[in-house]
Motif scaffolding. Structure first.
Motif, PDB file in Angstrom:
ATOM      1  N   HIS A  40      30.110  41.048  37.461  1.00 57.01           N
ATOM      2  CA  HIS A  40      29.089  40.743  36.452  1.00 57.01           C
ATOM      3  C   HIS A  40      29.132  41.757  35.313  1.00 57.01           C
ATOM      4  CE1 HIS A  40      25.073  39.620  34.872  1.00 57.01           C
ATOM      5  NE2 HIS A  40      25.275  38.489  35.517  1.00 57.01           N
ATOM      6  N   ASP A  41      28.673  41.317  34.126  1.00 61.22           N
ATOM      7  CA  ASP A  41      28.629  42.216  32.973  1.00 61.22           C
ATOM      8  C   ASP A  41      27.598  43.331  33.159  1.00 61.22           C
ATOM      9  OD1 ASP A  41      30.606  40.851  31.578  1.00 61.22           O
ATOM     10  OD2 ASP A  41      29.183  39.457  30.661  1.00 61.22           O
ATOM     11  N   HIS A  42      26.547  43.050  33.930  1.00 60.66           N
ATOM     12  CA  HIS A  42      25.554  44.094  34.209  1.00 60.66           C
ATOM     13  C   HIS A  42      26.099  45.016  35.304  1.00 60.66           C
ATOM     14  CE1 HIS A  42      21.868  46.025  35.654  1.00 60.66           C
ATOM     15  NE2 HIS A  42      21.326  45.692  34.491  1.00 60.66           N
ATOM     16  N   ASP A  48      19.709  49.005  43.123  1.00 58.89           N
ATOM     17  CA  ASP A  48      19.667  47.574  42.848  1.00 58.89           C
ATOM     18  C   ASP A  48      19.271  46.798  44.098  1.00 58.89           C
ATOM     19  OD1 ASP A  48      20.396  47.938  40.239  1.00 58.89           O
ATOM     20  OD2 ASP A  48      22.477  47.298  40.480  1.00 58.89           O
ATOM     21  N   ARG A  60      31.218  48.874  36.833  1.00 61.81           N
ATOM     22  CA  ARG A  60      31.139  47.928  35.733  1.00 61.81           C
ATOM     23  C   ARG A  60      32.016  46.716  36.027  1.00 61.81           C
ATOM     24  NH1 ARG A  60      31.112  51.916  30.401  1.00 61.81           N
ATOM     25  NH2 ARG A  60      29.274  53.148  31.052  1.00 61.81           N
ATOM     26  N   GLU A  77      22.328  38.250  42.275  1.00 62.98           N
ATOM     27  CA  GLU A  77      21.104  38.647  41.595  1.00 62.98           C
ATOM     28  C   GLU A  77      20.000  37.660  41.993  1.00 62.98           C
ATOM     29  OE1 GLU A  77      17.992  39.495  39.136  1.00 62.98           O
ATOM     30  OE2 GLU A  77      18.997  37.548  38.984  1.00 62.98           O
ATOM     31  N   TYR A  84      26.999  38.914  41.547  1.00 65.97           N
ATOM     32  CA  TYR A  84      27.258  40.256  41.043  1.00 65.97           C
ATOM     33  C   TYR A  84      28.615  40.786  41.494  1.00 65.97           C
ATOM     34  CZ  TYR A  84      23.198  42.097  38.519  1.00 65.97           C
ATOM     35  OH  TYR A  84      22.271  42.378  37.557  1.00 65.97           O
TER      36      TYR A  84
END
Length: 442
Positions: A327-329, A335, A372, A405, A412
């Motif tokens: 994922h970009d997040h 988390d 990342r 998520e 993710y």
């Protein structure tokens, strides 16, 4: 080696850096095996003329998205199906761009073999090494190095040998067990389907010949016996209810009368009956979809795992795993996500990012603090409920999971469990601190 028959299936993927010629190779395989319909060929010829091409652009057979054709790159995984008199194939053409590495993970995850391309002019580059690392991580049984564009280096043997030496050294350091190197030119068709007369020094098979004769992934029925429950079926009468548990056998085999254990509850029972397509059988092997009927009235909901009573994996709420972040997040400690393991979904907390792998140097960088997009690293998770995770190398289906998520449902990370973590004796006596010692079993 036993030659596969026409009913056997090989799933393979193509990978490599941008402009190494993956899509052209796919188009060449489809054209030269006559797996392209006349209207498809006419469409490609028309699209090639619109782009001022004098010859059909073979890459367009797999680059079907408008953005792919405009930019001349592969963005998403393109699946193609073709066959020869000797075998059937499922081909996944994966992207080469670094930002689409996550798509490459998807395409390779179910492959029996990965063809990694290298441009003969550039040799092994960083993205080539990244794809080797991911293929080794996913335990793909076989790697094929296809050194492409040999026509642009005058079919030079020494160029080919140098690239092969560099590639195999790196693959061996990652634990890749089997590498086959084949010199090709996807554009001209040399050594793709038919042997090339321009490389008399190469005495190996053409690419298609190798794909037709290489063995597929090891038999799943020889692994540990695992059955994730997908659906609970109810039948019978009010006074005599019956339950069946439907799903796909992930690995191993089940027999009528065999002792089994249901996880995570630990209930023990035996198999009363096995149904395949509505017909009773005495034995069923992976990867069949079946319905199991168990002795006794047990509470077995969707998501439970039925295993052989003689090979019961330990359950744990502490998961140490290697993940590829998709994922970009970024993925960070703290988390709170959902962990999907087979048909079971539980809440999970990321307690630590242990390290991150540099795929170019193979160095582990600890203390990175986050993963990342496209990063590969080791994480420690704590789940709300116990999971029966296998070691991925022993059972890929029950040794892998996805992190999701919880609000938007975005995937993710893809995770692989390399060892089982058990709650230590100190914690089982009532302590709940995350800093307590964990014991690991290989």
């Amino acid at each position: 080696m036993t030659t596969p028959d026409a009913t056997s299936l090989l799933s393979f993927a193509t990978a490599g850096s941008v402009d190494d010629g993956k899509s052209t190779l796919v188009g060449r395989l489809l054209c030269d095996t006559r797996s392209v319909h006349t209207d498809q060929l006419a469409d490609i010829e028309r699209a090639s003329r619109d782009r001022d091409g004098t010859e059909p652009d073979l890459a367009l057979f797999s680059d079907g998205l408008r953005a792919e054709r405009e930019q001349g790159i592969t963005i998403d995984v393109a699946y193609r199906y073709f066959s020869t008199p000797r075998r059937r194939f499922v081909l996944a053409d994966t992207p080469g761009h670094v930002q689409y590495t996550r798509n490459m993970v998807t395409g390779v995850s179910h492959a029996d073999l990965v063809v990694i391309l290298a441009d003969a002019r550039n040799g092994v580059v960083e993205q080539t090494l990244r794809h080797v690392a991911i293929s080794a991580l996913l335990r793909v049984p076989q790697l094929v190095l296809a050194v492409n564009k040999m026509d642009l280096v005058d079919w030079d043997e020494r160029t080919f040998s140098g690239i092969v030496r560099n590639f195999t050294e790196h693959a061996a350091s990652l634990g890749a067990r089997e590498v086959t190197a084949i010199p090709i030119s996807a554009l001209t068709g040399d050594n793709v389907v038919s042997p090339s007369s321009r490389m008399a020094w190469d005495r190996g098979p053409s690419l298609l010949s190798h794909l037709q004769t290489t063995p597929a992934r090891p038999d799943l029925s020889k692994g540990p016996t695992r059955f994730p429950v997908q659906y609970v079926l109810r039948s019978g009468t009010t006074t005599c209810p019956q339950r069946g548990y439907a799903g796909r056998i992930a690995s191993g085999r089940f027999r009528v009368g065999e002792a089994v254990t249901v996880l995570p509850s630990g209930q023990c029972t035996t198999i009363d009956a096995i149904d395949v397509l509505g017909k009773p059988v005495d034995i069923a092997r992976a990867p069949l979809s079946v319905t199991l009927r168990l002795a006794g009235q047990l509470d077995v909901p969707r998501g439970d795992l039925i295993v052989s009573g003689h090979d019961v994996p330990s359950t744990t709420r502490e998961v140490r795993a290697t993940v590829c972040h998709l994922h970009d997040h970024p993925l960070r400690p703290g988390d709170r996500l959902l962990l999907k393991h087979g048909s079971r979904t539980v809440r999970a907390l990321v307690t630590e990012i242990i390290d991150r792998l540099d795929t170019a140097t193979l160095e582990q960088h600890s203390g990175s603090g986050e993963l990342r997009a496209n990063d590969i690293g080791t994480v420690l998770l704590r789940t709300s409920e116990p999971l029966a995770l296998d070691v991925y190398a022993h059972s890929p289906h029950t040794g892998s999971f996805a992190l999701i998520e919880p609000v938007r449902g975005d995937t993710y990370s893809a995770g692989l469990c390399w060892r089982q973590l058990k709650i230590s004796a100190q914690r089982s006596r009532g302590s709940s601190g995350l800093g307590n010692r964990l014991s690991a079993s290989p």
